[in-house]
Motif scaffolding. Structure first.
Motif, PDB file in Angstrom:
ATOM      1  N   ASP A 248       1.916 -11.940  12.764  1.00 49.77           N
ATOM      2  CA  ASP A 248       2.188 -10.503  12.690  1.00 49.77           C
ATOM      3  C   ASP A 248       3.090 -10.005  13.810  1.00 49.77           C
ATOM      4  OD1 ASP A 248       0.443 -10.845  14.740  1.00 49.77           O
ATOM      5  OD2 ASP A 248      -1.074  -9.442  14.018  1.00 49.77           O
TER       6      ASP A 248
ATOM      7  N   ALA B  83      11.288   2.197   6.763  1.00 53.87           N
ATOM      8  CA  ALA B  83      10.263   2.470   5.753  1.00 53.87           C
ATOM      9  C   ALA B  83       9.895   1.237   4.934  1.00 53.87           C
ATOM     10  CB  ALA B  83      10.751   3.578   4.824  1.00 53.87           C
ATOM     11  N   ALA B  84      10.487   0.085   5.244  1.00 56.17           N
ATOM     12  CA  ALA B  84      10.221  -1.132   4.469  1.00 56.17           C
ATOM     13  C   ALA B  84       8.776  -1.591   4.635  1.00 56.17           C
ATOM     14  CB  ALA B  84      11.172  -2.246   4.910  1.00 56.17           C
ATOM     15  N   ASN B  85       8.234  -2.193   3.598  1.00 55.60           N
ATOM     16  CA  ASN B  85       6.881  -2.749   3.644  1.00 55.60           C
ATOM     17  C   ASN B  85       6.902  -4.027   4.482  1.00 55.60           C
ATOM     18  OD1 ASN B  85       4.403  -3.950   3.196  1.00 55.60           O
ATOM     19  ND2 ASN B  85       4.371  -3.495   1.003  1.00 55.60           N
ATOM     20  N   PRO B  86       6.241  -4.033   5.654  1.00 56.40           N
ATOM     21  CA  PRO B  86       6.325  -5.210   6.527  1.00 56.40           C
ATOM     22  C   PRO B  86       5.594  -6.436   5.998  1.00 56.40           C
ATOM     23  CG  PRO B  86       4.754  -3.632   7.401  1.00 56.40           C
ATOM     24  CD  PRO B  86       5.423  -2.957   6.240  1.00 56.40           C
ATOM     25  N   SER B  87       4.788  -6.254   4.937  1.00 52.24           N
ATOM     26  CA  SER B  87       4.013  -7.382   4.413  1.00 52.24           C
ATOM     27  C   SER B  87       4.776  -8.223   3.405  1.00 52.24           C
ATOM     28  CB  SER B  87       2.716  -6.888   3.773  1.00 52.24           C
ATOM     29  OG  SER B  87       2.991  -6.117   2.607  1.00 52.24           O
ATOM     30  N   TYR B  88       5.937  -7.755   2.965  1.00 54.88           N
ATOM     31  CA  TYR B  88       6.715  -8.539   1.996  1.00 54.88           C
ATOM     32  C   TYR B  88       7.001  -9.933   2.546  1.00 54.88           C
ATOM     33  CZ  TYR B  88       7.781  -4.553  -1.056  1.00 54.88           C
ATOM     34  OH  TYR B  88       7.699  -3.503  -1.929  1.00 54.88           O
TER      35      TYR B  88
ATOM     36  N   ASP C  36       7.160 -12.811  -2.886  1.00 52.42           N
ATOM     37  CA  ASP C  36       7.814 -11.583  -3.356  1.00 52.42           C
ATOM     38  C   ASP C  36       9.268 -11.869  -3.708  1.00 52.42           C
ATOM     39  OD1 ASP C  36       5.524  -9.866  -2.932  1.00 52.42           O
ATOM     40  OD2 ASP C  36       5.902 -10.090  -0.788  1.00 52.42           O
TER      41      ASP C  36
ATOM     42  N   GLU D 145      11.531  -8.815  -5.259  1.00 49.29           N
ATOM     43  CA  GLU D 145      11.736  -7.608  -4.459  1.00 49.29           C
ATOM     44  C   GLU D 145      13.174  -7.542  -3.961  1.00 49.29           C
ATOM     45  OE1 GLU D 145      10.705  -4.009  -3.064  1.00 49.29           O
ATOM     46  OE2 GLU D 145       9.344  -5.367  -4.162  1.00 49.29           O
TER      47      GLU D 145
ATOM     48  N   SER E 229      11.312 -11.508   4.802  1.00 53.28           N
ATOM     49  CA  SER E 229      10.173 -10.917   5.497  1.00 53.28           C
ATOM     50  C   SER E 229      10.731  -9.927   6.506  1.00 53.28           C
ATOM     51  CB  SER E 229       9.343 -12.001   6.206  1.00 53.28           C
ATOM     52  OG  SER E 229       8.273 -11.420   6.925  1.00 53.28           O
TER      53      SER E 229
ATOM     54  N   ARG F 269       9.742  -8.137   9.161  1.00 53.41           N
ATOM     55  CA  ARG F 269       9.487  -8.050  10.597  1.00 53.41           C
ATOM     56  C   ARG F 269      10.498  -8.895  11.374  1.00 53.41           C
ATOM     57  NH1 ARG F 269       3.780  -8.783   9.283  1.00 53.41           N
ATOM     58  NH2 ARG F 269       2.675  -6.807   9.417  1.00 53.41           N
TER      59      ARG F 269
END
Length: 426
Positions: free
Chosen positions: A20, A33-38, A55, A58, A279, A281
């Motif tokens: 993480d 605003a991106a989803n960090p879990s992708y 993903d 995506e 990903s 992050r």
């Protein structure tokens, strides 16, 4: 038999999923605003076989990942000498948006940093081209590389342009030294629209495989770039694609690569395949944290390091398939690495094998590396689950580790059912 490669990619993703560290790019509101879990990964061979996991549907914007491909297009349209007269080819050892040029001739150091990328973009479709025409030319070209019609995310572009002061500074600096001719705002607009092209991780794998395949799109078969252009582009990627971490990357991973601040990361293995991860992050160098770790695992476990001594290929790995009574004998040859094993497993799906028994004959195989052995054993295990008896002809005992992925031991059997021409099979 279903190929095990997507399941292997899933395993790689699971190994890095819970790391993480890092954060999404917060200096661009739309990316913040991106989803960090992708998390996704894809692999495309130069023979056109595409595998993916996670993903993989995506969409995200290419960002700096577009740089090597636009550089390749400039080389294709103008040739090396003209492009090199404006942009160098040396690693910078600096951040991607550093305000720096060569001291002597004021050229950007290489096409992978922002100053060099903007200079290259201004060449596309002719130096007199307008913004709209140049952007559409680039979009169509990237679509040909991907094998599908790509679109531009104008919301992300607008979001980036609201915070483009540094790129505008670079553009004004380039104009000051007559490196680019366009208005600075037009140059930044064109470059930002290029970076806002939307792709999936599968698109990136296919685009990368086109470079690895000498410019022939491996799925559509279209010849898009010359082989020399692809060679030069991958060479620059290997020395500058990962910015100030490029040297460490080539030592540890050994795959020509390029990253983007939306979380994409791609790599090429010349003559073999293209790989991509997604990903969001990022680490302090602007590279995807989990993507970097996934590439390290892929390189180590699949033996993909460019400098590895077992990366020999070119001989068709299946010499012939012979049917004797109720047995299908698949005669192999050459080096069994990832590419060879993938080709074998893919081709075995095409054979309508009705025999009760399938044997892999290693008599003409010279070496088997770890990932080749693992993949072939997994393929045999899946064939066993499908109802076949399985075995190998292995006179030189190239398959020493006989433990399959389900934990069972592959046994030697001297019964008549597992004997052909006196060879012991399992």
């Amino acid at each position: 038999m279903q190929t095990p490669i997507p399941f292997y990619l899933d395993e790689i993703l699971e190994k890095v999923r819970y790391q993480d560290g890092g954060a999404v790019a917060d200096y661009i509101p739309q990316l913040a605003a991106a989803n960090p879990s992708y998390l996704g990964a894809a692999l495309c061979t130069t023979t056109g076989h595409l595998y993916s996991a996670g993903d993989d549907e995506e969409e995200f914007t290419m960002q700096s990942i577009s740089k090597p491909f636009i550089y390749a297009l400039a080389l294709q349209e103008y040739g090396l000498e003209e492009v090199r007269s404006l942009v160098g080819m040396e690693p910078s050892g600096e951040a991607f948006n550093e305000l720096s040029l060569n001291r002597d001739d004021h050229r950007p150091v290489n096409p992978m940093i922002n100053a060099g990328a903007m200079t290259v973009t201004q060449l596309i479709n002719g130096v007199d081209s307008g913004v709209d025409e140049r952007v559409e030319h680039i979009r169509k070209y990237l679509s040909r590389l991907a094998g599908r019609d790509l679109t531009i995310d104008y919301q992300t572009c607008d979001s980036e342009l609201e915070h483009a002061e540094r790129n505008l500074s670079l553009a004004h600096m380039l104009r000051n030294y007559d490196i680019i001719q366009d208005d600075a705002h037009d140059a930044v607009m064109t470059y930002t629209l290029q970076c806002s092209t939307k792709v999936t991780v599968k698109d990136l794998a296919v685009i990368s495989a086109t470079l690895a395949n000498g410019g022939t799109q491996p799925i559509t078969g279209e010849k898009i770039l010359d082989a020399d252009v692809c060679r030069l582009t991958q060479a620059v990627m290997s020395s500058a694609g990962m910015y100030d971490g490029a040297g460490r990357w080539m030592a540890e991973v050994g795959i020509p690569a390029k990253s983007g601040v939306s979380g994409g990361l791609l790599g090429t293995l010349p003559g073999q395949l293209g790989i991509a991860t997604f990903s969001p992050r990022l680490n302090t160098e602007g590279n995807s944290v989990r993507g970097v770790e996934a590439f390290k695992l892929l390189s180590q476990e699949m033996g993909l390091h460019l400098m590895a001594t077992d990366q020999r290929y070119g001989v068709a790995p299946i010499r012939e398939v012979e049917i004797i009574d109720d047995t299908a004998i698949v005669r192999l040859q050459g080096v069994m690495n990832f590419s060879a094993a993938e080709s074998i497993l893919y081709r075995l799906e095409d054979y309508e094998i009705t025999a009760e028994q399938v044997l892999l004959d290693f008599s003409q195989v010279t070496t088997v590396n770890r990932i080749g052995r693992t993949m072939l054993k997994e393929g045999l295990r899946r064939m066993r689950e499908a109802g076949f008896k399985i075995g190998v002809i292995d006179p030189d005992e190239l398959i020493k580790d006989r433990t399959m992925r389900d934990g069972t031991q592959v046994r030697r059997d001297d019964t008549e059912d597992f004997m052909i021409e006196g060879e012991e099979l399992w």
